[in-house]
Design a protein around this motif. Sequence first.
Motif, PDB file in Angstrom:
ATOM      1  N   ALA A   1       2.647  23.935 -53.645  1.00 56.52           N
ATOM      2  CA  ALA A   1       3.321  23.466 -54.890  1.00 56.52           C
ATOM      3  C   ALA A   1       4.745  22.722 -54.640  1.00 56.52           C
ATOM      4  CB  ALA A   1       3.445  24.424 -55.954  1.00 56.52           C
ATOM      5  N   LYS A   2       5.446  23.271 -53.229  1.00 56.79           N
ATOM      6  CA  LYS A   2       6.796  22.881 -53.334  1.00 56.79           C
ATOM      7  C   LYS A   2       6.746  21.415 -52.830  1.00 56.79           C
ATOM      8  CE  LYS A   2       7.159  24.760 -48.252  1.00 56.79           C
ATOM      9  NZ  LYS A   2       7.982  25.716 -47.563  1.00 56.79           N
ATOM     10  N   TYR A   3       5.519  20.887 -52.296  1.00 54.83           N
ATOM     11  CA  TYR A   3       5.639  19.481 -52.261  1.00 54.83           C
ATOM     12  C   TYR A   3       5.093  18.514 -53.267  1.00 54.83           C
ATOM     13  CZ  TYR A   3       6.036  21.510 -47.515  1.00 54.83           C
ATOM     14  OH  TYR A   3       6.445  22.370 -46.586  1.00 54.83           O
ATOM     15  N   ASP A   4       5.358  17.181 -53.355  1.00 54.17           N
ATOM     16  CA  ASP A   4       5.190  16.276 -54.296  1.00 54.17           C
ATOM     17  C   ASP A   4       4.075  15.240 -54.136  1.00 54.17           C
ATOM     18  OD1 ASP A   4       5.135  14.671 -56.496  1.00 54.17           O
ATOM     19  OD2 ASP A   4       7.472  14.249 -56.289  1.00 54.17           O
ATOM     20  N   LEU A   5       3.051  15.663 -54.362  1.00 57.89           N
ATOM     21  CA  LEU A   5       1.712  14.833 -54.341  1.00 57.89           C
ATOM     22  C   LEU A   5       1.832  13.357 -55.049  1.00 57.89           C
ATOM     23  CD1 LEU A   5      -1.110  17.448 -54.130  1.00 57.89           C
ATOM     24  CD2 LEU A   5      -0.061  16.152 -52.135  1.00 57.89           C
ATOM     25  N   THR A   6       2.748  13.243 -55.900  1.00 57.36           N
ATOM     26  CA  THR A   6       2.866  11.988 -56.695  1.00 57.36           C
ATOM     27  C   THR A   6       3.717  11.005 -55.724  1.00 57.36           C
ATOM     28  OG1 THR A   6       5.013  12.527 -57.853  1.00 57.36           O
ATOM     29  CG2 THR A   6       2.833  12.906 -58.858  1.00 57.36           C
ATOM     30  N   LYS A   7       4.239  11.429 -54.715  1.00 61.51           N
ATOM     31  CA  LYS A   7       4.981  10.558 -53.876  1.00 61.51           C
ATOM     32  C   LYS A   7       4.441  10.472 -52.456  1.00 61.51           C
ATOM     33  CE  LYS A   7       9.406  11.223 -56.437  1.00 61.51           C
ATOM     34  NZ  LYS A   7      10.392  11.621 -56.332  1.00 61.51           N
ATOM     35  N   VAL A   8       3.005  10.606 -52.169  1.00 61.47           N
ATOM     36  CA  VAL A   8       2.587  10.574 -50.922  1.00 61.47           C
ATOM     37  C   VAL A   8       2.730   9.138 -50.355  1.00 61.47           C
ATOM     38  CG1 VAL A   8       0.423  10.911 -49.563  1.00 61.47           C
ATOM     39  CG2 VAL A   8       0.943  12.493 -51.387  1.00 61.47           C
ATOM     40  N   GLU A   9       2.980   8.942 -49.170  1.00 65.61           N
ATOM     41  CA  GLU A   9       3.183   7.480 -48.358  1.00 65.61           C
ATOM     42  C   GLU A   9       1.908   7.809 -47.205  1.00 65.61           C
ATOM     43  OE1 GLU A   9       7.149   7.036 -47.126  1.00 65.61           O
ATOM     44  OE2 GLU A   9       7.783   6.918 -48.986  1.00 65.61           O
ATOM     45  N   ALA A  10       1.265   6.604 -47.103  1.00 64.40           N
ATOM     46  CA  ALA A  10       0.318   6.459 -45.927  1.00 64.40           C
ATOM     47  C   ALA A  10       0.783   5.169 -45.111  1.00 64.40           C
ATOM     48  CB  ALA A  10      -0.983   6.532 -46.484  1.00 64.40           C
ATOM     49  N   GLU A  11       0.409   5.309 -43.721  1.00 62.00           N
ATOM     50  CA  GLU A  11       0.818   4.581 -43.053  1.00 62.00           C
ATOM     51  C   GLU A  11      -0.398   4.471 -41.921  1.00 62.00           C
ATOM     52  OE1 GLU A  11       3.637   3.416 -39.284  1.00 62.00           O
ATOM     53  OE2 GLU A  11       4.498   4.130 -40.991  1.00 62.00           O
ATOM     54  N   PHE A  12      -1.158   3.106 -41.751  1.00 59.90           N
ATOM     55  CA  PHE A  12      -2.400   3.041 -40.551  1.00 59.90           C
ATOM     56  C   PHE A  12      -1.854   2.327 -39.393  1.00 59.90           C
ATOM     57  CE2 PHE A  12      -6.498   1.705 -39.406  1.00 59.90           C
ATOM     58  CZ  PHE A  12      -7.076   3.168 -38.986  1.00 59.90           C
ATOM     59  N   ASP A  13      -1.935   2.909 -38.389  1.00 62.33           N
ATOM     60  CA  ASP A  13      -1.411   1.877 -37.218  1.00 62.33           C
ATOM     61  C   ASP A  13      -1.996   2.219 -35.929  1.00 62.33           C
ATOM     62  OD1 ASP A  13      -0.019   0.103 -35.940  1.00 62.33           O
ATOM     63  OD2 ASP A  13       1.556   1.721 -34.988  1.00 62.33           O
ATOM     64  N   HIS A  14      -2.956   1.172 -35.548  1.00 65.92           N
ATOM     65  CA  HIS A  14      -3.784   1.553 -34.152  1.00 65.92           C
ATOM     66  C   HIS A  14      -4.747   2.476 -34.355  1.00 65.92           C
ATOM     67  CE1 HIS A  14      -1.239  -1.775 -32.847  1.00 65.92           C
ATOM     68  NE2 HIS A  14      -0.797  -1.259 -31.931  1.00 65.92           N
TER      69      HIS A  14
ATOM     70  N   ASP B   1      -6.735  10.998 -36.505  1.00 67.02           N
ATOM     71  CA  ASP B   1      -7.217  10.035 -35.633  1.00 67.02           C
ATOM     72  C   ASP B   1      -8.434   9.431 -36.221  1.00 67.02           C
ATOM     73  OD1 ASP B   1      -5.092  10.247 -33.639  1.00 67.02           O
ATOM     74  OD2 ASP B   1      -6.302  11.624 -32.495  1.00 67.02           O
ATOM     75  N   LEU B   2      -8.115   7.871 -36.489  1.00 71.26           N
ATOM     76  CA  LEU B   2      -9.593   7.206 -37.131  1.00 71.26           C
ATOM     77  C   LEU B   2      -9.841   6.198 -36.273  1.00 71.26           C
ATOM     78  CD1 LEU B   2      -8.225   7.473 -40.923  1.00 71.26           C
ATOM     79  CD2 LEU B   2      -9.901   9.034 -39.674  1.00 71.26           C
ATOM     80  N   PRO B   3     -10.168   6.241 -34.926  1.00 71.30           N
ATOM     81  CA  PRO B   3     -10.547   4.928 -34.306  1.00 71.30           C
ATOM     82  C   PRO B   3     -11.707   4.242 -34.829  1.00 71.30           C
ATOM     83  CG  PRO B   3     -11.299   6.801 -32.943  1.00 71.30           C
ATOM     84  CD  PRO B   3     -10.510   7.372 -34.423  1.00 71.30           C
ATOM     85  N   GLY B   4     -11.719   2.855 -34.907  1.00 73.52           N
ATOM     86  CA  GLY B   4     -12.678   2.178 -35.452  1.00 73.52           C
ATOM     87  C   GLY B   4     -12.833   2.102 -36.881  1.00 73.52           C
ATOM     88  N   VAL B   5     -12.000   2.636 -37.524  1.00 72.30           N
ATOM     89  CA  VAL B   5     -12.046   2.481 -39.091  1.00 72.30           C
ATOM     90  C   VAL B   5     -11.162   1.495 -39.387  1.00 72.30           C
ATOM     91  CG1 VAL B   5     -11.485   3.965 -41.097  1.00 72.30           C
ATOM     92  CG2 VAL B   5     -12.579   5.110 -39.150  1.00 72.30           C
TER      93      VAL B   5
END
Length: 172
Positions: free
Chosen positions: A101-114, A49-53
Amino acid sequence: MRFDPFREIEELTQRMDRAFGNGIAAQTARLAPPVDVHEDEGGLELTLDLPGVQPADIQIEAENQTLTVQAKRNYTRGEGRTAHRVERAYGTFSRTFSVPAKYDLTKVEAEFDHGTLTLRVPRSEAAQKRTVQVRTGGQLSAPKTVDAAQTTPATSDTPATETQNAEVSQGA
């Protein structure tokens, strides 16, 4: 009302900050948004949660099995206005998460909504479930799923062991 020692400590810290004039600066140091972390077969999902950012004030870095989120929420006091109480946190924060290590940090996706930042970290290819073919009688045959209740009668041409191939899944 039940006694909550953590709330009492937080209130005492706030009183000390106000008494020694560290109001906004002390709150900036404690700015750490709440986060939810979920996992499914596709990977991890972190929700902050990032209100106001503003989206331009968010920075995400992924390296060495760590995921770092930095954001800034500015405090603006209009000219001719007096602030009688400032309780919301302002300033810059940084939050770091250790990612297995079982997760691929080269394929991180970010979405910012409200005011909500959602990060998706997929499983690496090596950690994905896959089907393994089983050899029977030295021959590689297509994997088949056999129901335990199903019986396959053996004929003189085909031995029973060859008609009951199984699908084997290797999990991460």
